[in-house]
Design a protein around this motif. Structure first.
Motif, short mmCIF file in Angstrom:
data_model
loop_
_atom_site.label_atom_id
_atom_site.label_comp_id
_atom_site.label_asym_id
_atom_site.label_seq_id
_atom_site.Cartn_x
_atom_site.Cartn_y
_atom_site.Cartn_z
N GLY A 51 0.74 -1.25 0.00
CA GLY A 51 0.00 0.00 0.00
C GLY A 51 0.77 1.30 0.00
O GLY A 51 0.19 2.37 0.20
N VAL A 55 -1.43 4.75 -0.14
CA VAL A 55 -1.39 5.62 1.04
C VAL A 55 -0.83 7.00 0.66
O VAL A 55 -1.38 8.04 1.05
CB VAL A 55 -0.54 4.97 2.15
N ILE A 74 -3.09 -6.99 1.52
CA ILE A 74 -4.12 -5.99 1.80
C ILE A 74 -4.22 -5.73 3.30
O ILE A 74 -4.38 -4.57 3.73
CB ILE A 74 -5.48 -6.44 1.23
N ALA A 75 -4.08 -6.77 4.11
CA ALA A 75 -4.09 -6.57 5.56
C ALA A 75 -2.93 -5.67 5.99
O ALA A 75 -3.09 -4.76 6.82
CB ALA A 75 -4.02 -7.91 6.29
N ARG A 78 -3.64 -2.05 4.91
CA ARG A 78 -4.58 -1.38 5.82
C ARG A 78 -3.88 -0.98 7.12
O ARG A 78 -4.14 0.10 7.67
CB ARG A 78 -5.78 -2.28 6.08
N ASP A 79 -2.98 -1.84 7.60
CA ASP A 79 -2.19 -1.49 8.79
C ASP A 79 -1.33 -0.26 8.51
O ASP A 79 -1.21 0.63 9.37
CB ASP A 79 -1.31 -2.66 9.21
N ALA A 81 -1.88 2.15 6.34
CA ALA A 81 -2.73 3.34 6.27
C ALA A 81 -3.12 3.80 7.67
O ALA A 81 -3.07 5.01 7.97
CB ALA A 81 -3.97 3.03 5.44
N ARG A 82 -3.49 2.85 8.51
CA ARG A 82 -3.87 3.21 9.89
C ARG A 82 -2.68 3.83 10.63
O ARG A 82 -2.83 4.84 11.31
CB ARG A 82 -4.35 1.97 10.63
N ARG A 89 -8.26 3.37 0.85
CA ARG A 89 -9.21 2.29 0.57
C ARG A 89 -8.51 1.14 -0.15
O ARG A 89 -7.74 1.36 -1.09
CB ARG A 89 -10.37 2.81 -0.29
N PHE A 90 -8.85 -0.09 0.27
CA PHE A 90 -8.23 -1.28 -0.30
C PHE A 90 -9.28 -2.37 -0.48
O PHE A 90 -10.29 -2.40 0.24
CB PHE A 90 -7.11 -1.81 0.61
#
Length: 212
Positions: A51, A55, A74-75, A78-79, A81-82, A89-90
């Motif tokens: 990502g 991001v 993808i997991a 998302r980590d 991005a957080r 968005r993924f």
């Protein structure tokens, strides 16, 4: 590429740590595209991996969806991005069978196309044709064949891009020379004359392809 790796190959790579294409930051060539204002409208990044690009572009205020066939990637995206406080968005999606994700103005392909065999390269281009609006643009970054005894990863000639993205659906406007940044693995240390973990820039193609 003689045959396209199965998605679980990449899922294992992401589960085991950082593959050599994960550098912890966006590719310089992608940053330059964004800085020049060439990534516009609704943006799709297939094969987004962990990502970095999605991001980065979301932080710039762009409307981007990152997809990958690897649930682990993808997991991790998302980590990322957080951790960066970015509402990126993924989605888990197979680029060879993307389904209906809607329509996009821009596609950013950073080191995805070159992992496919020739048949799947053409299949991938056909799938994108159903996702990109008329006049939309695909920016494709792929490792270039150098003829070296050891290449950094799957490599292609520029002709492979032209063969897959062919008319009347596509117009390949330009294939420029650029570089792709990666990390030297143990297997490549001797070929590059650098210790494992060294960051290197290797020859790459950067194509601009327009949906007609």
């Amino acid at each position: 590429m003689e045959s396209t790796p199965q998605p679980d190959f990449f899922d294992r790579a992401y589960a085991e740590g950082d593959p050599p294409w994960v550098i912890g930051e966006p590719q310089p060539a992608v940053v330059a595209l964004a800085d020049r204002g060439e990534l516009t409208g609704r943006i799709l990044e297939p094969g987004c991996g962990t990502g970095e690009h999605t991001v980065h572009l979301t932080r710039l205020g762009l409307d981007v969806l990152g997809t990958d066939a690897s649930p682990t990637a993808i997991a991790r995206a998302r980590d990322r991005a957080r951790d960066h406080g970015v509402a990126a968005r993924f989605a888990v999606t197979d680029a060879l069978d993307p389904g209906d994700l809607g329509r996009f103005d821009t596609v950013l392909d950073s080191a995805l196309f070159h992992v496919f065999d020739p048949g799947d390269q053409a299949r991938y281009a056909r799938g994108l044709a159903g996702l990109v609006r008329s006049g939309g643009v695909v920016h494709l970054l792929a490792l270039a064949r150098t003829g070296a005894a050891a290449e950094f990863g799957p490599v292609i000639d520029a002709a492979a891009i032209r063969a897959a993205f062919t008319g009347p659906v596509w117009t390949v406007e330009e294939i420029a020379s650029t570089t792709y940044r990666g990390i030297v693995t143990t297997d490549l240390a001797d070929a590059y004359g650098q210790p494992p973990g060294t960051v290197v820039d290797v020859p790459a193609h950067l194509a601009r392809i327009v949906r007609t």
